[in-house]
Design a protein around this motif. Structure first.
Motif, PDB file in Angstrom:
ATOM      1  N   SER B 288       0.839  -1.206   0.000  1.00  0.00           N
ATOM      2  CA  SER B 288       0.000   0.000   0.000  1.00  0.00           C
ATOM      3  C   SER B 288       0.875   1.258   0.000  1.00  0.00           C
ATOM      4  CB  SER B 288      -0.952  -0.006   1.192  1.00  0.00           C
ATOM      5  OG  SER B 288      -0.237  -0.159   2.382  1.00  0.00           O
ATOM      6  N   LEU B 706      -7.983   5.773  -4.976  1.00  0.00           N
ATOM      7  CA  LEU B 706      -9.035   4.743  -4.911  1.00  0.00           C
ATOM      8  C   LEU B 706      -8.504   3.385  -5.353  1.00  0.00           C
ATOM      9  CD1 LEU B 706     -11.982   6.854  -6.370  1.00  0.00           C
ATOM     10  CD2 LEU B 706     -11.416   6.432  -3.976  1.00  0.00           C
ATOM     11  N   SER B 707      -7.499   3.394  -6.238  1.00  0.00           N
ATOM     12  CA  SER B 707      -6.946   2.116  -6.713  1.00  0.00           C
ATOM     13  C   SER B 707      -5.592   1.909  -6.031  1.00  0.00           C
ATOM     14  CB  SER B 707      -6.803   2.136  -8.231  1.00  0.00           C
ATOM     15  OG  SER B 707      -6.123   3.309  -8.638  1.00  0.00           O
ATOM     16  N   SER B 709      -4.521  -0.754  -4.052  1.00  0.00           N
ATOM     17  CA  SER B 709      -4.062  -2.102  -3.701  1.00  0.00           C
ATOM     18  C   SER B 709      -4.347  -3.027  -4.877  1.00  0.00           C
ATOM     19  CB  SER B 709      -4.794  -2.622  -2.462  1.00  0.00           C
ATOM     20  OG  SER B 709      -6.070  -3.131  -2.820  1.00  0.00           O
ATOM     21  N   MET B 711      -6.357  -5.248  -4.866  1.00  0.00           N
ATOM     22  CA  MET B 711      -7.794  -5.517  -4.916  1.00  0.00           C
ATOM     23  C   MET B 711      -8.489  -4.530  -5.864  1.00  0.00           C
ATOM     24  SD  MET B 711      -7.938  -7.858  -2.487  1.00  0.00           S
ATOM     25  CE  MET B 711      -9.535  -7.969  -1.684  1.00  0.00           C
ATOM     26  N   ASP B 712      -7.838  -3.364  -6.087  1.00  0.00           N
ATOM     27  CA  ASP B 712      -8.505  -2.280  -6.814  1.00  0.00           C
ATOM     28  C   ASP B 712      -7.789  -1.899  -8.106  1.00  0.00           C
ATOM     29  OD1 ASP B 712     -10.102  -1.692  -4.303  1.00  0.00           O
ATOM     30  OD2 ASP B 712      -8.056  -1.290  -3.631  1.00  0.00           O
ATOM     31  N   TYR B 713      -6.481  -2.095  -8.125  1.00  0.00           N
ATOM     32  CA  TYR B 713      -5.669  -1.757  -9.301  1.00  0.00           C
ATOM     33  C   TYR B 713      -5.425  -3.063 -10.033  1.00  0.00           C
ATOM     34  CZ  TYR B 713      -1.799   0.292 -11.985  1.00  0.00           C
ATOM     35  OH  TYR B 713      -0.970   0.749 -12.990  1.00  0.00           O
ATOM     36  N   THR B 714      -5.928  -3.139 -11.261  1.00  0.00           N
ATOM     37  CA  THR B 714      -5.913  -4.435 -11.943  1.00  0.00           C
ATOM     38  C   THR B 714      -4.567  -4.705 -12.588  1.00  0.00           C
ATOM     39  OG1 THR B 714      -8.205  -3.953 -12.456  1.00  0.00           O
ATOM     40  CG2 THR B 714      -7.237  -5.912 -13.482  1.00  0.00           C
TER      41      THR B 714
END
Lengths: 155, 788
Positions: B288, B706-707, B709, B711-714
């Motif tokens: 993170s 918002l992106s 990790s 989990m959020d950044y593809t």
């Protein structure tokens, strides 16, 4: 502090650990087995994959204390008598690694994949490695290596 | 000779064994005796004044060794972080360089900005203590988007940078471009956004500061692509220690992609704190933290216009770009959207007039700097999107339009209107090779087949160029660089004939330990297993500039060749003495010295032994066989190629399947084809990732990432790609002794435009990256509704 005992790479080990100690911390910090890496904090990247009782496990997502009596294999335990495991050898032969940081987890996952799906096709390999992120190789040579290793693993 | 291990052979990598057996030595694998652990308390706000910081409670927490804030560094005379490339705005003013303290003093300017450094006996204790620090913030409204930063009324990120404008820079002949547009038969215009990316090397950044009170030496272990540059900056500009009392070690580094070039706050603080506490201190980023503080890439808003005559010949190109620098200037941030970008806007084409205006702006986001390609992917993306758009506007084949405008294979050296001189290339050949690889002749039938199944098929092209082999020192110096971009090498024979090569380049996945060894094997006849490549330690290696800009082989490899030349020159003198001949009569090839016209010869190993055991030795010659060379390139190199993507889109779900990929690249001579292919695979994967999946998204109101990790950044994964079809062509680079151009960044430069051109070809409308399923679905639906 509680005590935990397990077998790691064929050797019995035992140590006192804080209850919050993760398996990957136990391996890296207590046993100095630094081949198992930490690449993220959300159990996504797979750099920490080891085998627990023959199955691949993300060592960052499980506590050391959960593995009392378990049989753990890390990347350091794969080569026998100086001879690389067929999966390690295939990664070298097919240039399946570049910076090498994801490699231990990738190799451990790939071995479990081939054990579970002998003779996997390309799509099975690609889907089977979904839990491991590599930023260097674009996966193409990893896929090639896993396919080649599966031919040599008697699958 | 040595065909199996010399130049041109796919030698299996020497470094692989340690990585495959868990014996790599990455930074977090290293521990120093008595080491403490550091944790950074980071700003939860995008923009806020720090009213007060209370560390009293935290200081009493178990295991705490010390807690430092920004004022402690300032009191100790530690300077701020620097940007090493000066850009002059079009009004003649230097770029704005606001203060960049390693730990914020009175204002935080992005989420994740450093607020305090907590050192304790364990990571857990440091984290627990950090939670006890009380910071009183006065929150301010942030500005997030580069496009918003120039608006009147936008938040002012730095008091001393009015309007958030870092620089307003231009390149090219504006009047000539205006004239071209006024005479044009057709003008194509395109607004595009090059999305912000998080580099995401798999090894998070980390550092250990260590201090030897006996020698007053600070040893900094850090995840760096260029340890000497880190030492220079930390010594000369930040003031951590004199250069000879600061040793920087970059051990095995787990990927960089540009993000580990820069000199960051964290390693600065670790190096400084080690002396303060007289004890080693280690910091390892959590993922993170990497998302919040690794320098991001891209983030350009661009309007481009292309003027053409009635036959589709390009007459002029006008480009206006707003480049988001983030909250502070990272080490080379200013150069990326200027000299690494606009200088490549000619692409592979003969466009006679080009003008670019770039406004670099500050926002309350993480700093942006070089990421794989650095400016050149942004340039290729602009050119190749607008050329494809122009072909559609003209109703012309995108292949034909490109071929009509390609620089001819016999036109080199070719001077572009944006200060580059291309040295070699064959762009039509790359296009034709890629067309064959993708079976372009069969495309119409494949498209019809897709349509019969209710799918949309598209094909997209990207004929990219890059300037690599960075770079001639005089050239970059005249453009504002604060450093020279030569490279060093030392070739040291050991008495028994084995060789250690010390290189200023740094390998973090590129395979230098193998490729560089192949050079020695080829030219000096030393078996490859007897060649060791040493890099990454300022205590061992001559001052070197490091690895970025696809420069290691073209510049670092060339430095090795210069050192090899010196070895041969000295070897000839030794050989002449050993064989009782005159030096002029000695011929050397592949490690064998011969007396011309005779069968008398000695090997390199015999010569090296004589040099170290000089019992029978030329009286006027120094013993030893150890030569150092520095190589400064004469020009950039210009790798180029064509990539073609073929996709199929399901208009009902928005799913884009990348069906096929063809790449024909000209990297000049190739030393190790296996490694080169691997570099293309990885580069294309990052480019596909940018076009399809990856996006660093900040909330426009709060400035929160918002992106932040996985989990959020593809991140691209194994099942997001097909296997690529690759061929290389070769016009050797005339500018360096190896004839090489560099291959590390090409894929990431070529791929985004190829894929987006394929997707927009299939959809029939323009969309921006990343082409997420939602975005593609909306586009497909809007086209369908318009048709109904």
């Amino acid at each position: 502090m509680p005590n935990v005992s397990m077998t790691v790479n064929g050797k019995a080990v035992s140590a006192e650990v804080e209850p919050r100690t993760l398996l990957v911390q136990f391996l890296r910090e207590k046993l100095s087995l630094t081949g198992t890496h930490v690449g993220c904090d959300t159990s996504q990247c797979g750099a920490c994959v080891v085998h627990v009782d023959g199955k691949s496990v993300k060592a960052c997502t499980t506590l050391a204390l959960q593995h009392e009596g378990a049989d753990v294999t890390t990347i350091e335990g794969l080569a026998q008598n100086g001879e690389l495991h067929p999966m390690q050898a295939a990664f070298k032969e097919h240039h399946g690694l570049q910076c090498g940081f994801c490699t231990p987890g990738m190799v451990m996952s790939a071995i479990d994949l081939v054990n579970t799906h002998p003779n996997p096709d390309e799509q099975t390999i690609r889907e089977g490695l979904e839990g491991n992120i590599c930023r260097c190789t674009g996966y193409q040579n990893i896929v090639k290596a896993v396919k080649a290793a599966s031919d040599n693993m008697g699958g | 000779m040595s065909s199996e291990t010399g130049i041109g052979a796919s030698v299996r990598r020497k470094e692989d064994k340690r990585f495959l057996t868990g014996k790599g030595r990455y930074l977090d694998d290293i521990n120093r005796p008595g080491q403490a652990y550091g944790v950074f308390l980071r700003s939860p706000h995008a923009f806020a004044k720090i009213k007060s910081i209370d560390i009293a409670e935290a200081s009493k927490a178990p295991g705490v060794v010390a807690i430092y804030t920004g004022s402690d560094l300032a009191d100790d005379g530690v300077g701020g972080l620097i940007c090493g490339w000066g850009i002059t705005s079009k009004d003649g003013e230097p770029h704005k360089a606001p203060a960049h303290p390693a730990i914020a003093v009175d204002t935080v300017r992005h989420v994740g900005d450093q607020v305090a450094f907590v050192i304790a006996d364990s990571v857990a204790q440091a984290k627990d203590a950090a939670e006890l620090i009380e910071v009183d913030y006065d929150e301010l409204t942030p500005v997030v988007s580069g496009a918003d930063a120039l608006a009147s009324g936008a938040a002012q990120v730095h008091d001393d940078v009015p309007g958030n404008l870092c620089y307003d820079w231009e390149l090219g002949d504006e009047a000539a471009v205006d004239a071209a547009f006024s005479s044009a038969a057709h003008v194509t215009k395109l607004d595009i956004y090059n999305n912000r990316l998080v580099p995401n090397a798999m090894e998070p950044r980390a550092a250990i500061g260590d201090f030897d009170a006996g020698t007053d030496e600070i040893i900094l272990y850090t995840t760096s692509q260029n340890p000497h540059v880190a030492r220079l900056v930390l010594s000369a500009f930040v003031g951590i220690a004199p250069e000879h009392k600061l040793r920087v070690i970059a051990p095995d580094v787990g990927g960089g992609f540009g993000s580990k070039i820069f000199i960051y706050a964290e390693e600065t603080v670790c190096a400084w704190a080690a002396r303060k506490i007289n004890r080693a201190v280690k910091w390892t980023a959590e993922r993170s933290e990497s998302f919040l503080t690794d320098a991001h890439g891209r983030d350009h808003h661009t309007t481009a216009e292309l003027a053409m005559d009635a036959n589709g010949k390009f007459l002029g190109l006008r480009v206006n770009t707003i480049a988001n620098m983030g909250a502070y200037l990272s080490t080379f941030a200013t150069s990326v959207p200027s000299y690494l970008y606009a200088t490549l806007l000619a692409g592979q084409y003969t466009t006679p007039a080009i003008y670019a205006n770039v406004k670099a702006v500050f926002t309350n986001t993480a700093p942006v700097d070089a990421y794989r390609g650095a400016g050149r992917p942004e340039a290729t993306y602009v050119i190749e999107r607008i050329v494809e758009r122009a072909a559609r506007d003209l109703g012309m084949s995108p292949v034909e339009l490109r071929k009509r405008n390609f620089i001819a294979p016999d036109a080199y050296p070719y001077e572009t209107p944006v200060i580059m001189t291309y040295d070699s290339g064959n762009y039509p050949l790359n296009m034709d090779t890629a067309l064959k690889l993708i079976d372009y002749d069969g495309y119409a039938a494949r498209k019809a087949d897709s349509e019969s199944r209710g799918k949309k098929r598209g094909i997209g092209f990207s004929s990219f160029i890059e300037a690599c082999g960075i770079a001639p020192s005089a050239a970059v110096g005249s453009l504002g660089a604060g450093v020279g971009l030569w490279e060093s090498a030392q070739v040291r024979f050991n008495p028994t004939g084995s060789v250690t090569v010390f290189t200023g380049s740094h390998s973090h996945g590129q395979g230098h330990e193998t490729t560089f060894a192949q050079l020695i094997t080829e030219h000096l006849g030393v078996p490859i297993e007897n060649v060791e490549i040493s890099h990454g330690d300022t205590g061992k290696v001559p001052f070197g500039m490091g690895t970025y800009g696809s420069r290691s082989l073209a510049v670092g490899g060339s430095a090795i060749m210069r050192a090899v030349d010196k070895i041969v020159e000295k070897g000839k003198k030794v050989a002449a003495h050993l064989m009782e001949a005159s030096v002029e009569d000695i011929e050397h090839a592949h490690g064998v010295f011969k007396v011309a016209g005779t069968d008398k010869q000695v090997t390199m190993a015999e010569v090296a032994f004589a040099a170290y055991v000089p019992h029978n030795y030329p009286p006027d010659l120094e013993p030893g066989m150890d030569e150092t060379a520095f190589y400064d390139p004469t020009n950039f190199t210009f790798p180029a190629g064509t990539h073609i993507a073929e996709v199929e889109i399901d208009p009902d779900t928005g799913v884009v399947e990348v069906l096929d990929w063809a790449a024909s690249d000209d990297f000049g001579n190739v030393i190790n084809p296996m490694i080169v292919e691997g570099q293309i695979h990885g580069g294309v994967a990052q480019g596909i990732g940018q076009a399809l999946l990856e996006n660093a998204v900040y909330d426009t109101e709060t400035g929160q990432l918002l992106s932040g990790s996985y989990m959020d950044y593809t991140m691209p994964r194994a099942d997001d790609f097909p296997s690529l079809k690759i061929e290389t062509t070769n016009t050797p680079c005339p500018g360096n002794p190896l004839g090489v151009k560099g291959c590390g960044e090409a894929g990431a430069i070529a791929a985004p435009a190829a894929l987006m051109n394929a997707i927009t070809d299939a959809l029939g409308v323009e969309i921006d990256m990343p082409a997420t399923r939602e975005k593609v679905w909306h586009a497909a639906q809007s086209v369908q509704q318009a048709a109904e």
